[in-house]
Structure formats: C-alpha cells, structure tokens
Design a protein around this motif. Structure first.
Motif, PDB file in Angstrom:
ATOM      1  N   GLN B 139       0.838  -1.199   0.000  1.00  0.00           N
ATOM      2  CA  GLN B 139       0.000   0.000   0.000  1.00  0.00           C
ATOM      3  C   GLN B 139       0.875   1.252   0.000  1.00  0.00           C
ATOM      4  N   GLU B 140       1.909   1.235   0.826  1.00  0.00           N
ATOM      5  CA  GLU B 140       2.832   2.379   0.834  1.00  0.00           C
ATOM      6  C   GLU B 140       3.564   2.512  -0.497  1.00  0.00           C
ATOM      7  N   ALA B 141       3.841   1.386  -1.139  1.00  0.00           N
ATOM      8  CA  ALA B 141       4.526   1.448  -2.437  1.00  0.00           C
ATOM      9  C   ALA B 141       3.650   2.157  -3.467  1.00  0.00           C
ATOM     10  N   ILE B 142       2.362   1.852  -3.462  1.00  0.00           N
ATOM     11  CA  ILE B 142       1.419   2.529  -4.370  1.00  0.00           C
ATOM     12  C   ILE B 142       1.383   4.018  -4.060  1.00  0.00           C
ATOM     13  N   ASP B 143       1.134   4.313  -2.800  1.00  0.00           N
ATOM     14  CA  ASP B 143       0.911   5.705  -2.405  1.00  0.00           C
ATOM     15  C   ASP B 143       2.189   6.535  -2.568  1.00  0.00           C
ATOM     16  N   THR B 144       3.325   5.938  -2.226  1.00  0.00           N
ATOM     17  CA  THR B 144       4.589   6.669  -2.329  1.00  0.00           C
ATOM     18  C   THR B 144       4.972   6.895  -3.790  1.00  0.00           C
ATOM     19  N   THR B 145       4.669   5.930  -4.643  1.00  0.00           N
ATOM     20  CA  THR B 145       4.977   6.095  -6.073  1.00  0.00           C
ATOM     21  C   THR B 145       4.225   7.301  -6.638  1.00  0.00           C
ATOM     22  N   ILE B 146       2.961   7.402  -6.304  1.00  0.00           N
ATOM     23  CA  ILE B 146       2.164   8.519  -6.828  1.00  0.00           C
ATOM     24  C   ILE B 146       2.639   9.841  -6.227  1.00  0.00           C
ATOM     25  N   GLN B 147       2.908   9.818  -4.931  1.00  0.00           N
ATOM     26  CA  GLN B 147       3.428  11.028  -4.274  1.00  0.00           C
ATOM     27  C   GLN B 147       4.766  11.447  -4.880  1.00  0.00           C
ATOM     28  N   ALA B 148       5.572  10.462  -5.268  1.00  0.00           N
ATOM     29  CA  ALA B 148       6.923  10.751  -5.756  1.00  0.00           C
ATOM     30  C   ALA B 148       6.893  11.641  -6.996  1.00  0.00           C
ATOM     31  N   PHE B 149       5.897  11.430  -7.869  1.00  0.00           N
ATOM     32  CA  PHE B 149       5.824  12.270  -9.072  1.00  0.00           C
ATOM     33  C   PHE B 149       5.571  13.739  -8.694  1.00  0.00           C
ATOM     34  N   LEU B 150       4.665  13.952  -7.746  1.00  0.00           N
ATOM     35  CA  LEU B 150       4.384  15.332  -7.335  1.00  0.00           C
ATOM     36  C   LEU B 150       5.612  15.962  -6.686  1.00  0.00           C
ATOM     37  N   LEU B 151       6.264  15.198  -5.820  1.00  0.00           N
ATOM     38  CA  LEU B 151       7.475  15.693  -5.154  1.00  0.00           C
ATOM     39  C   LEU B 151       8.547  16.052  -6.169  1.00  0.00           C
ATOM     40  N   ALA B 152       8.805  15.133  -7.088  1.00  0.00           N
ATOM     41  CA  ALA B 152       9.863  15.328  -8.076  1.00  0.00           C
ATOM     42  C   ALA B 152       9.606  16.588  -8.888  1.00  0.00           C
ATOM     43  N   GLU B 153       8.359  16.755  -9.303  1.00  0.00           N
ATOM     44  CA  GLU B 153       8.045  17.860 -10.203  1.00  0.00           C
ATOM     45  C   GLU B 153       7.968  19.183  -9.458  1.00  0.00           C
ATOM     46  N   ARG B 154       7.544  19.133  -8.213  1.00  0.00           N
ATOM     47  CA  ARG B 154       7.481  20.366  -7.429  1.00  0.00           C
ATOM     48  C   ARG B 154       8.888  20.840  -7.061  1.00  0.00           C
ATOM     49  N   LEU B 155       9.769  19.908  -6.757  1.00  0.00           N
ATOM     50  CA  LEU B 155      11.098  20.252  -6.233  1.00  0.00           C
ATOM     51  C   LEU B 155      12.189  20.238  -7.296  1.00  0.00           C
TER      52      LEU B 155
END
Lengths: 213, 390
Positions: B139-155
C-alpha cells in the motif's frame, strides 16, 4: 493468523494457487497475503508458495515457517522432508492422491510420529484431467481445502477464479470446483482452521464471511 | 473490497495512474514484474505511453532523463547491478535537477551474486542527490509512487522509491488503488521549467567551472533540505484525498513511556511491529519507521528519539569496514544533544536471509545489553564461516 504452504513443481500453477487462495480470502472479507518461494523457478523442480489469512490486517513480512496446512500438488513430493517441515502438530495435510489416509501416513513414515497430522487425499489430478483435459490440479485442491476448512465460501473462490483465470480456462475450472465439493467431508478441518484464523479466539468465528459477494 | 494485487502489479498500476509519457526500462530480478506489467498496460492500450525497451540500465536512465528534460513525465525501475550500472546517469539526473521517478526493487549487490533482498543497492547511491523514500508495505509502495511524481516535479529533484525486492514486489496483498480522478486531482500535468524546446533553445548540462560549481552543489543541498517539509506536505495532501498517509519523513509509534526505540527501513517494519504485539512480556518500545533516507530528517529524528535511553538501528546493509550506514547517520543527528540515547547498530536480512518474527526478541536483547561498540550482525550463522570462505 492462518498459514498455508503449497508444494508443487515449477509450471504446475503453484503461485497461481497461492494467489487464488489469498484473493478468495480477500473476496470473502478476510485479510490475506500470498507469495512464492523467493528465487529462480525451473519447470519441473520442486517449488513452494505461501498464503496467510487473518481476520485482522497482516503486517508481517517474514517467511512462513510453521504452517497450519500443507497442500501437496504432486504426491511424489511427499517423499521430501521439506514438504512436511514445520507443519504444526495436529495440522492439516492435503495431498493430490487417490490413496487413502492409511496409505499416505505409511508413506510419511517416521515423520508422522507424534505430529498427529490430519491427512486427506483427494483425486485432484483425475478431476482436472476429466474437466480440463490436462493435469492442473490446483483449483481442485483449493476447492477441497475450502470445503474441509469452511474458511472460504464457494462464491469467494469462484470470484477469485473469475478474476484471475484465463476466460478459456474458467468454466472447466469452475466445474472442477463444484465436482470436488461433493468428494470431501465439509468442515472436517473447521476447528483447526478457525482456531488459527482467529488466533485462538472463538468469538468472531463467522465474521470472516461478512464481505463474501 | 481491497484489490488483491502482487506488489509489482500494484506499483505498475500506480505508475499508470500518474500518466507517464515515457517509460524506459531494462528487466532485472526482482524488478522484472513491474516493467512487464507496465509494458502490458501499454500493449493493451490501457496506458497511453511510449514504452522504450532498451539494451541496458544505463540507457534506461538516459532515455528517462532525456524524456523528462524534453517535457514528458518519465519513469524507470531497476535493482542491484542495474542500479549500479545507472550510477553515472543517476548523478547526472540529480545534478541537472530533472524531475524523475524510479522504483528500486531493493536487492543485494554482487559479488557473490545474489538475487534476493537487502538495501545495499540503494545505500550505494545514497549520495547521488536523489530523494530516497522506503516503503513498508505494498500500500505504501502505491501511495509513495504517486506522491513521488508530485514531489519530483514540485522540487525539480529525482525520487527513488525503494521497495523491498521479493518481500514486497512478489507478495500479493489486498491494496487500495486511488481512482484516476483522485490522482488527476492530486498530480497536475507535468511541467518542467527548463524543458528542452527547439523553438526556444537552451542548454542543459553545460560544463561548470570552479567559479560556480560549489554554488550549484550548495543549491542542490539546500533543495534537498527543503524537500523535508515537502515530503510531509505531499503525504498530507495525498491523505486528504485518499485517507491514507505513508508516514511523512518518518513515523513513530509505541507507548509514550517507552525507553527503547527500534529504527528500521522498509518491509521489516511490519515484522517488527507484529513481533512487538506478540512479545508483550518484553519492555515497551517505540518503532521508528524511517521513510526518508535522503533528505535525512535530522530534526524529526531528534524529536522521535527524545527521552529514549537505547535505540537499535536495524539495517539490511552496511559499509564494509565502517558498519551500519544509517546508524552512523543517526549518531550524527544526535551528537551533542543533551540526553543522547545509546545507539546500537544492528544488521540483519542480508542477501535475502529471512528476518523472522523472533527478530524482535533479539533486537530488544541488544537494546538491553551492554554497548557493543561495533555493528552487530544479528543473524550471523557462525557454522557457515567455513575455511576458504571467511
């Protein structure tokens, strides 16, 4: 938390069986986890896969070492020490075999000593050949296990099969499951399974089926 | 009903929900199922994306870099030797501040060759300038993967999502996938301020002389520190939409009066958690799930470990000749604080050795015993130290 180990040979649908069982558990409102023996798999070589079922979320990510049940897809694997290793005393051993209990126990020999395993042989390969035209005994064994334990409603197993099996294989496998239902004594492993599932607590024994579709 | 998905399949679906334009990958155990599933989603027209089959991990990372620089959301995945073969490109991706997401299906590093799980691969790339987030469940792998795109693009920083090979990638669990609408709401379309565009030419990756190199490295370092708050914010924003958070930079749970803490990364967290549940006769202990290894959450860690007398740092990797990698960083974070707990550095689960439920007893015994000074391998089998091998 109930633990199952499934033994078979590479190519026999061992991982599929584990995933089907866990899927059916989830479809039936339980929490479940399934995984193969980690490593490289070769067709024909002995392999194992594991299933956990519980009434509460499963956070554990460790190997299954002391299963409550062992399912054996190829009865020749009974000769291997590892096939029964760690099976709890009084645990259930389900074998794809037309042989009766006494014959199977004799084959286990000294390994049976003091273990009090509850053994059943079911003609899963025969049913599979009859309905599928080939020897893929995994769904027949799952149907037998579901009937013996009463942990899974037939509808949950059918739901899992519908979701996971190729459309061309589904109908014949559903027939296998229905045919197997009449070949085993329903509920023979009920207490063993439910005791494991609810961590020894008898209070919520029927709630597991709440989500069955 | 939760969806019964194999970890790899769950990650593939999470990537698809982020609508990448380019996925480039080279298969390697135990990452293979992830990219297989993505390739199938593309082949079945369920994901509109260019899937580039390359001839090596070096190329996979390079194609992903190029795609992201040219204005396209990109993704890749690898493990172990594959990650090391990418290493040069990974430093470039970070230094160029390319927003990119990669899954590392954590696996031991050769030699001896070993296809099973530990964290040595990602630890080796600790200093590459990537954000590194570790997942404790599918579950964390799913959620973290999706979060990672936002983080990467924001930062404008690349994010490596570390998922335990086999232990998570090959395990089926009931998971909840967000809907496409939820993800679209959470993750706006990809933008990159320095997109390569032939109509407005610019250069990415020019040589930088001594007069500016330090400042660019400094800016990267500062961006990483700023990422600490962003990781928390993005996790909270995701929870606002899906109801699920993954623990921000780190997560602590356990009784307030506990004097012992156990810090770990990845899927072993659940095993330790269950071990604690079942060993109620042992002293109370807090579990600290370190989700962000880079940036390293020093302040959050100081707060999490405050009041503890003993902390075991349990790792699936070490630095030969120096011991526990994370333990050393924990020591650094706590150095000079007024009531520094004793830090016990422990290693387990190398090269796929199973970490069982009973590990909890061993870990607590270490916490209650005398200081060992050096890193301890808790699951060493002395009989296996045979002549000619060790």
């Amino acid at each position: 938390m109930l633990e199952v180990r499934i033994h078979g040979r590479g190519g026999q649908g061992n991982v599929v069986a584990a995933y089907l069982l866990a899927h059916a558990g989830i479809a039936g409102g339980l929490h479940a986890q399934a995984f193969p023996f980690f490593g490289a798999e070769r067709r024909g070589a002995p392999v194992a896969a594991y299933v956990r079922l519980a009434a509460r979320p499963i956070r554990l990510h460790a190997a299954v070492r002391t299963p409550h049940f062992v399912i054996v897809q190829d009865e020749k694997l009974l000769g291997l020490e590892e096939t029964t290793a760690g099976l709890v005393a009084g645990g259930g051993l389900l074998v794809n075999s037309p042989a009766d209990q006494a014959t199977l126990h004799a084959r286990l020999g000294e390994r049976m000593q003091g273990r009090n395993w509850q053994t059943f042989g079911v003609p899963a390969s025969d049913l599979s050949r009859q309905h599928l035209g080939r020897n893929i005994p995994n769904t027949a064994l799952l149907a037998a296990w579901a009937a013996l334990t009463g942990v899974l409603e037939p509808a949950a197993l059918e739901q899992a099969m519908t979701a996971r099996l190729k459309p061309g294989m589904l109908q014949a496998n559903l027939e296998v499951v229905r045919a197997m239902g009449s070949l085993v004594a329903p509920g023979a492993w009920h207490d063993l399974a439910h005791h494991a599932l609810y961590d020894g607590s008898a209070q919520h024994q029927e709630t597991g089926h709440a989500g069955a579709a | 009903m939760l969806e019964p998905l194999e970890g790899s399949q769950a990650i593939a679906h999470a990537v698809a929900l982020a609508r990448p334009g380019v996925v480039a990958a080279y298969p390697i155990t135990p990452q293979t199922h992830i990219v297989e599933h993505i390739a199938k989603l593309v082949a079945d027209n369920r994901l509109r994306c260019e899937y580039v089959s390359v001839e090596s991990e070096f190329s996979a990372a390079t194609v992903a870099l190029g795609a992201a620089a040219a204005g396209c959301r990109a993704y890749t995945a690898t493990a172990s030797q594959g990650l090391l073969l990418m290493a040069e490109v990974l430093f470039n991706i970070a230094g160029l501040r390319i927003p990119l997401v990669m899954t590392c299906a954590n696996r031991a590093v050769s030699a001896p060759i070993n296809i099973w799980n530990d964290h040595q691969d990602a630890m080796a790339l600790r200093d590459a300038g990537w954000i590194q987030l570790y997942c404790a469940s599918n579950q964390e792998a799913i959620d973290t993967t999706i979060q990672a795109f936002l983080l990467a693009e924001r930062l404008e920083l690349p994010v490596m999502v570390c998922v335990d090979g086999y232990i998570l990638t090959h395990t089926l669990e009931g998971v909840s996938l967000p809907t496409q609408e939820e993800v679209d709401h959470f993750l706006p379309p990809y933008t990159f301020a320095h997109t390569l565009d032939s109509r407005q030419p610019l250069t990415l990756g020019t040589m930088v002389a001594p007069d500016h190199f330090t400042e660019i490295r400094y800016a990267h370092d500062q961006a990483m520190y700023q990422a600490l708050a962003a990781i928390e914010e993005v996790d909270a924003a995701y929870a606002g939409i899906t109801g699920r958070a993954s623990g921000g930079v780190l997560e602590v749970d356990g009784p307030d009066d506990a004097r012992i803490g156990v810090l770990c990364l990845g899927a072993v967290h659940g095993t330790l958690w269950e071990g604690r549940e079942q060993a109620r006769n042992l002293p109370p202990a807090k579990l600290i799930k370190l989700r962000a290894l880079r940036p390293f959450p020093e302040a959050a860690l100081r707060q999490a470990l405050a009041g503890l007398s003993d902390v075991v740092v349990l790792e699936r990797a070490f630095s030969p000749g120096a011991g526990g990698i994370v333990a050393a960083e924990v020591c650094r974070a706590l150095y000079g604080t007024s009531t520094t707990p004793r830090i016990h550095s422990a290693v387990m689960g190398l090269g796929g050795r199973d970490i069982p439920l009973e590990a909890w007893q061993q870990v607590l015994a270490l916490a209650q015993g005398p200081s060992r000074g050096a890193t301890v391998i808790l699951d060493l089998i002395p009989d296996h130290l045979e002549d000619g091998i060790a």
